[in-house]
Design an enzyme around this catalytic site. Sequence first.
Site, mmCIF file in Angstrom:
data_model
loop_
_atom_site.group_PDB
_atom_site.id
_atom_site.type_symbol
_atom_site.label_atom_id
_atom_site.label_comp_id
_atom_site.label_asym_id
_atom_site.label_seq_id
_atom_site.Cartn_x
_atom_site.Cartn_y
_atom_site.Cartn_z
ATOM 1 N N HIS A 92 18.259 23.840 23.869
ATOM 2 C CA HIS A 92 18.570 25.042 23.096
ATOM 3 C C HIS A 92 19.307 26.032 23.990
ATOM 4 O O HIS A 92 18.727 26.582 24.926
ATOM 5 C CB HIS A 92 17.297 25.685 22.568
ATOM 6 C CG HIS A 92 16.598 24.859 21.534
ATOM 7 N ND1 HIS A 92 15.874 23.736 21.837
ATOM 8 C CD2 HIS A 92 16.528 24.993 20.185
ATOM 9 C CE1 HIS A 92 15.370 23.210 20.719
ATOM 10 N NE2 HIS A 92 15.757 23.944 19.700
ATOM 11 N N ILE A 146 20.167 35.117 13.981
ATOM 12 C CA ILE A 146 20.323 33.698 13.643
ATOM 13 C C ILE A 146 18.986 33.000 13.854
ATOM 14 O O ILE A 146 18.342 33.193 14.883
ATOM 15 C CB ILE A 146 21.364 33.011 14.569
ATOM 16 C CG1 ILE A 146 22.758 33.630 14.421
ATOM 17 C CG2 ILE A 146 21.414 31.499 14.349
ATOM 18 C CD1 ILE A 146 23.520 33.199 13.201
ATOM 19 N N HIS A 159 -22.124 29.954 11.188
ATOM 20 C CA HIS A 159 -22.006 29.535 9.782
ATOM 21 C C HIS A 159 -21.346 28.159 9.705
ATOM 22 O O HIS A 159 -20.291 27.981 9.114
ATOM 23 C CB HIS A 159 -21.234 30.581 8.973
ATOM 24 C CG HIS A 159 -21.992 31.869 8.798
ATOM 25 N ND1 HIS A 159 -22.499 32.578 9.843
ATOM 26 C CD2 HIS A 159 -22.341 32.568 7.682
ATOM 27 C CE1 HIS A 159 -23.121 33.666 9.397
ATOM 28 N NE2 HIS A 159 -23.045 33.677 8.094
ATOM 29 N N HIS A 215 -16.472 28.741 2.295
ATOM 30 C CA HIS A 215 -17.061 29.190 3.556
ATOM 31 C C HIS A 215 -17.919 28.114 4.224
ATOM 32 O O HIS A 215 -18.584 28.397 5.208
ATOM 33 C CB HIS A 215 -17.900 30.448 3.308
ATOM 34 C CG HIS A 215 -17.082 31.688 3.067
ATOM 35 N ND1 HIS A 215 -16.081 31.739 2.118
ATOM 36 C CD2 HIS A 215 -17.098 32.914 3.655
ATOM 37 C CE1 HIS A 215 -15.529 32.946 2.132
ATOM 38 N NE2 HIS A 215 -16.122 33.667 3.053
ATOM 39 N N PRO A 220 5.391 26.651 20.106
ATOM 40 C CA PRO A 220 4.988 27.022 18.747
ATOM 41 C C PRO A 220 5.132 28.544 18.593
ATOM 42 O O PRO A 220 4.524 29.307 19.347
ATOM 43 C CB PRO A 220 3.530 26.559 18.689
ATOM 44 C CG PRO A 220 3.447 25.457 19.703
ATOM 45 C CD PRO A 220 4.354 25.926 20.819
ATOM 46 N N LEU A 221 5.920 28.964 17.653
ATOM 47 C CA LEU A 221 6.364 30.354 17.653
ATOM 48 C C LEU A 221 5.234 31.326 17.347
ATOM 49 O O LEU A 221 4.306 31.039 16.616
ATOM 50 C CB LEU A 221 7.548 30.524 16.705
ATOM 51 C CG LEU A 221 8.791 29.743 17.167
ATOM 52 C CD1 LEU A 221 9.936 29.879 16.166
ATOM 53 C CD2 LEU A 221 9.249 30.168 18.551
ATOM 54 N N ARG A 237 -25.829 29.293 10.604
ATOM 55 C CA ARG A 237 -26.280 30.573 10.072
ATOM 56 C C ARG A 237 -27.796 30.551 9.905
ATOM 57 O O ARG A 237 -28.482 31.533 10.180
ATOM 58 C CB ARG A 237 -25.632 30.833 8.710
ATOM 59 C CG ARG A 237 -26.133 32.134 8.084
ATOM 60 C CD ARG A 237 -25.865 32.208 6.594
ATOM 61 N NE ARG A 237 -26.178 33.546 6.082
ATOM 62 C CZ ARG A 237 -26.230 33.861 4.812
ATOM 63 N NH1 ARG A 237 -25.957 32.959 3.896
ATOM 64 N NH2 ARG A 237 -26.539 35.080 4.437
ATOM 65 N N HIS A 253 22.353 27.912 18.043
ATOM 66 C CA HIS A 253 20.917 27.793 18.275
ATOM 67 C C HIS A 253 20.596 26.562 19.112
ATOM 68 O O HIS A 253 19.941 26.657 20.143
ATOM 69 C CB HIS A 253 20.202 27.736 16.912
ATOM 70 C CG HIS A 253 18.722 27.862 16.997
ATOM 71 N ND1 HIS A 253 17.896 26.784 17.172
ATOM 72 C CD2 HIS A 253 17.917 28.939 16.917
ATOM 73 C CE1 HIS A 253 16.629 27.194 17.192
ATOM 74 N NE2 HIS A 253 16.611 28.491 17.041
ATOM 75 N N ASP A 310 13.468 35.876 16.666
ATOM 76 C CA ASP A 310 13.118 36.222 15.291
ATOM 77 C C ASP A 310 11.914 35.443 14.784
ATOM 78 O O ASP A 310 11.076 35.975 14.067
ATOM 79 C CB ASP A 310 14.316 35.956 14.372
ATOM 80 C CG ASP A 310 15.467 36.892 14.671
ATOM 81 O OD1 ASP A 310 15.348 38.082 14.351
ATOM 82 O OD2 ASP A 310 16.472 36.430 15.228
ATOM 83 N N GLY A 311 11.847 34.173 15.146
ATOM 84 C CA GLY A 311 10.778 33.327 14.622
ATOM 85 C C GLY A 311 9.395 33.848 14.974
ATOM 86 O O GLY A 311 8.502 33.908 14.127
ATOM 87 N N GLU A 354 -7.881 36.336 12.724
ATOM 88 C CA GLU A 354 -8.419 35.291 13.591
ATOM 89 C C GLU A 354 -7.352 34.695 14.496
ATOM 90 O O GLU A 354 -7.630 34.293 15.633
ATOM 91 C CB GLU A 354 -9.038 34.153 12.754
ATOM 92 C CG GLU A 354 -10.252 34.539 11.928
ATOM 93 C CD GLU A 354 -9.885 35.165 10.599
ATOM 94 O OE1 GLU A 354 -8.672 35.232 10.277
ATOM 95 O OE2 GLU A 354 -10.791 35.610 9.869
ATOM 96 N N HIS A 412 11.663 27.561 23.188
ATOM 97 C CA HIS A 412 12.733 26.570 23.098
ATOM 98 C C HIS A 412 13.892 26.935 24.024
ATOM 99 O O HIS A 412 14.668 26.077 24.389
ATOM 100 C CB HIS A 412 13.225 26.429 21.648
ATOM 101 C CG HIS A 412 13.516 27.730 20.980
ATOM 102 N ND1 HIS A 412 12.526 28.525 20.435
ATOM 103 C CD2 HIS A 412 14.670 28.401 20.761
ATOM 104 C CE1 HIS A 412 13.080 29.620 19.918
ATOM 105 N NE2 HIS A 412 14.368 29.566 20.102
#
Lengths: 662, 662
Positions: free
Chosen positions: B28, B189, B459, B471, B120-121, B518, B261, B157-158, B409, B68
Amino acid sequence: MNAHPQQEMAHAIRFLSIDAIVKAQEGHQGVPLGMAEIATALYTRHLKYNPQDAGWFDRDRVVLSNGHGSMLLYSLLHLTGYPAFTLDEIKRFRVLGSVCEGHPERAHDAHNGIEVTTGPLGQGIANAFGMAVAEAFLNARFGSDVVNHFTYAFVGDGCLQEGVGQEMISLAGHLQLGKLVLLWDDNQITDDGSTELSITENVAERFRVAGWHVIELDGHDMEAVSAALDAARLDPRPSMLACRTVIAKGIARLQGQRGGHSARLFEEDAQAARELLGWRHGPFHIPADVQQAWHTAGQRSAAQYQAWQACVAALPVAQRAEFERVMRGELPAHWKQVLMDYKHKALLTPPGPSGIFISAEINDLLTPLLPERMVACADLEAPTSHKRGLTAFNAQDRLGAYVHCGVREHVMGSMANGMAAHGGVIALTVTYLAFADYQRPAMRMAALMGLPVKFVFSHDSIGIGRNGPTHQPVEIMASLRAMPNMWVMRPADAVEAAECWELALAHQDGPVSMVFARQSLPLVRHTHTSDNLARRGAYVLHEADCGPRQVTLLATGSEVLLAVQAREQLEAVGVGAAVVSMPCWELFNAQDAAYRQSVLGTNVRVGIEAAVRQGWDAYLGIDGGFVGMTGFGASGPADELYKLFNITPEAMVAQAKRLLKI
Amino acid sequence: MNAHPQQEMAHAIRFLSIDAIVKAQEGHQGVPLGMAEIATALYTRHLKYNPQDAGWFDRDRVVLSNGHGSMLLYSLLHLTGYPAFTLDEIKRFRVLGSVCEGHPERAHDAHNGIEVTTGPLGQGIANAFGMAVAEAFLNARFGSDVVNHFTYAFVGDGCLQEGVGQEMISLAGHLQLGKLVLLWDDNQITDDGSTELSITENVAERFRVAGWHVIELDGHDMEAVSAALDAARLDPRPSMLACRTVIAKGIARLQGQRGGHSARLFEEDAQAARELLGWRHGPFHIPADVQQAWHTAGQRSAAQYQAWQACVAALPVAQRAEFERVMRGELPAHWKQVLMDYKHKALLTPPGPSGIFISAEINDLLTPLLPERMVACADLEAPTSHKRGLTAFNAQDRLGAYVHCGVREHVMGSMANGMAAHGGVIALTVTYLAFADYQRPAMRMAALMGLPVKFVFSHDSIGIGRNGPTHQPVEIMASLRAMPNMWVMRPADAVEAAECWELALAHQDGPVSMVFARQSLPLVRHTHTSDNLARRGAYVLHEADCGPRQVTLLATGSEVLLAVQAREQLEAVGVGAAVVSMPCWELFNAQDAAYRQSVLGTNVRVGIEAAVRQGWDAYLGIDGGFVGMTGFGASGPADELYKLFNITPEAMVAQAKRLLKI
């Protein structure tokens, strides 16, 4: 009814909820007590719905995204006359077997009036967004006479803090879905206490930045809510009504407090609330006039319903048939033939450079046949190639069937759930398998609801090569297979891919994960059969030839070819070896024992998959051989990685020989 | 060097990247070519770092969230003199075994200069946020003389579209982390093309709403970048530098285009770029003066490093020892004794109302002993109870060790990764197991990097009761166990909990998931032993008594008690039955074969876990018995659900008898 009939109607929600929660000895009162006026204004003056025919009318959709406040929804469904929600069921709130479950649960086709199962925060508003996308698309296809409804979502602070909620805000603003209306329970309390503990930003401004129409108002003022709903319905932007409310309003001991969220309620609380609010009726008793007013509200759409039926009847014959087909979720004639032709033709065509492009080719073929299919992709159009022939769905073009989701996998999955729950569209998402985790909470909800979403994944293993371990799934096949009610398919070649696509499209009761390699998938099936061999999940691709079967080689996807090569090596030295291709474990597990035994054989078994062993033991046994991954991958060319990690025919042969002690 | 030495330095990044990408035949180029000036300004004028001692100095942290664009980082690490990144390694970009992998990968203690693995973005900026939290906390504990650095993140951007990124923006703004600085590559882009395809909102405004300091500037103007960095460092708010850039700047054919890109680069592109930019040097050749200028920049911090060493030396003895202890990640003296005492005392104390409160009690005991431990929780303080004795970490109190994450989370998990990668703190997160999926992408990165994050979950099963299937985890134990390098612990009682806590705290090479019920966890261990029985992952809790072992009953967590009860029933009818408790499969799998065999026995085996069977076959065999879940749960009281789903001692007994044919 007293001088404020609307207020009495809201109190009916309030006291049904209080009484049910007291009786259940647990439950969340914050939402139903805080949003009673908002819900009353919406349901009695604006909502288009028909309790007697929840599954089919062009009704407005309502989602309770803050699903822990389930008594709000159950109260509304009871008061407006949805048959499932009798007073007896309300009294059984949270009792095993009651429809009034801890969190709202969608029944098949939402026939119980619950559009989607909610609870995990953020999912509901993202589902609502998906419903609004489906509505806009169907509206463009079939016209406003037959599809023209709003999607409303009740939403709390938690849903708006979750990443999936934030992704939704950004994307819905971008797509300018004017018929999406959020009703925010701005009570400034979350489970931990004041929202000041965890958020400072002006939430209303955050929506405005994203292009939303925002109205701030008093959520206990029904006139204000009603006026805001009128304004929301007129505005071309998606609308967010920021409704300032008092959590647990009516319970003097808890209202406006952290404990108002879900602290236990007792008889004394109910009694005190009756005195405070002047509600002179016993537990679970709704006076006849209030009941009648709600019932009337519930019937308010009867005329609209009849008018709508007339509009459907007035559609040109072909269009009406098409409309009814897609709304029923039926596939068109000849759809299977297209796949059969592809399967036949694949035998004559050299495989393309990439497994995912096989799925793309099939997807292309279906485009003219399935105009109801919408494809969503998280910024990987080029490497996954599921857009050809489609235009983008956007603020200008509602007929576009391809949604550029940006790098937002989570809302993509939840949106697809909302589309599928809405009906009238087939929802398909595409991303890399390594990013399945980003949308996993949505996939779980699809499985739980039994929604027929097609989750397509490419780049399924170390075979992706040099992008390295962050992009190489090793554990994700196992984690998807662990999920109940999720079919996980990993076709070995173009023929199996066509078979899997057929099965996936026909599957109406749950989601499917369709997993494809980045690298080429050369043919392993060389003979045409009209039978769909993948339909039983696993089948004998090659029986032992040189003698009785001594070893069964099991494989999926790109590794089936390696198993075929291993078989050749074994057969060459006189070991009878069969190859079993297993494109879908879930389908195989559903076969009878005799079939399963005939496929797996009774001798030595060796499995191969460029992934972890977890799950394979169920077929291989503790002592079976397995060739796969034991850790994360590495950055390098695919062929070198297969060698590095010893995922080779030779490794399979060695395992077989070890087990056969030869 | 020509008249613009800084520009030459930036071009050195640019051409190292181009040459490496051309040679690798993929990669890239968008990021390294678009951010070369930004990076040069940061590294040469502002950054505090020391290439020779990457692991320990109070250095500024730099995260390449748009991972990347890895060649940007490799170029910088090479030019500034990080030993691992030789020119030979740059030439081996994306070759198997090179440190210049497809995406940047952290080595142990970041000794290679890469603070965190990215790709991983959204993860990288959330890690950077966690580093800034750790810095603020350590700064408050030990003073600005020894801890006082900035955290910078390059971001595309990602990362800002991803939900985890949005959660980070909101929470970092709330916490007012003034030393966090994002450098946004605003090139308009993404992989699909123009960002207009998927986003309309004003990103800078979105940050401002969240309380950030935002500066918009030309990312190719190094003076502007430098001035903005000065301003960012002075502003008490977290800063976002919105740097307008041209993607792939320098490649005339691609710059400013979608193809910029990651489209293939060829020799001709490299040649054309040399002509366009006046770079007169051959492939991989950096002229001596440019090299020297970079080297000098890399040594710029030498004096700061010495001054810092003097400051550390000047700390009061006890404080210095404590500082060095936590920065080395060493546990204090006596920490094991506290757990041993708890374990001993637990035998005398009736169990509390909830399994998770056992973890809470242990957590409380460690508070005075482990001031470096930070606890993060996603709006479940009351039901998980891991805050007692801690104050909130917030904009006013940097000594607070409890982070109220809100209902976020995902960023909680990624923040914890950043804290652990930073060092000096022990990062612990708490939420419900059902929501583990929301933070799963972060957990995967923790496992991939081998970061010692403690992920606590409560839980853990249908035992949560009436909140219902949304849940109730059924598949999540299996999905976590599928993840390489993740320890998954599910203690059966307070004694095992203390043992698991000990193991988890001592574990430095990877993350641990600690899973608690729980419902109450009554004692199954009734005799004290100083030996940590959980350390081998599984052990014989009760051997067969009435005769030789005929059946082995295997269980985890709350189901161990059910296995004990099943054993009593079997023994009562003369069947020799052993109970094996398996708190941590990963540890058990690491034992030698003889031990494993001694525990599992050689006869009939029956497993029990209120979860799906996947994974259990490895211990039970294909024909082994299993008592557990086959689908999602239901809403009702826990005891009724256990009966409904037949997760009972009687079901275990029935399975054992079936297998023993009695």
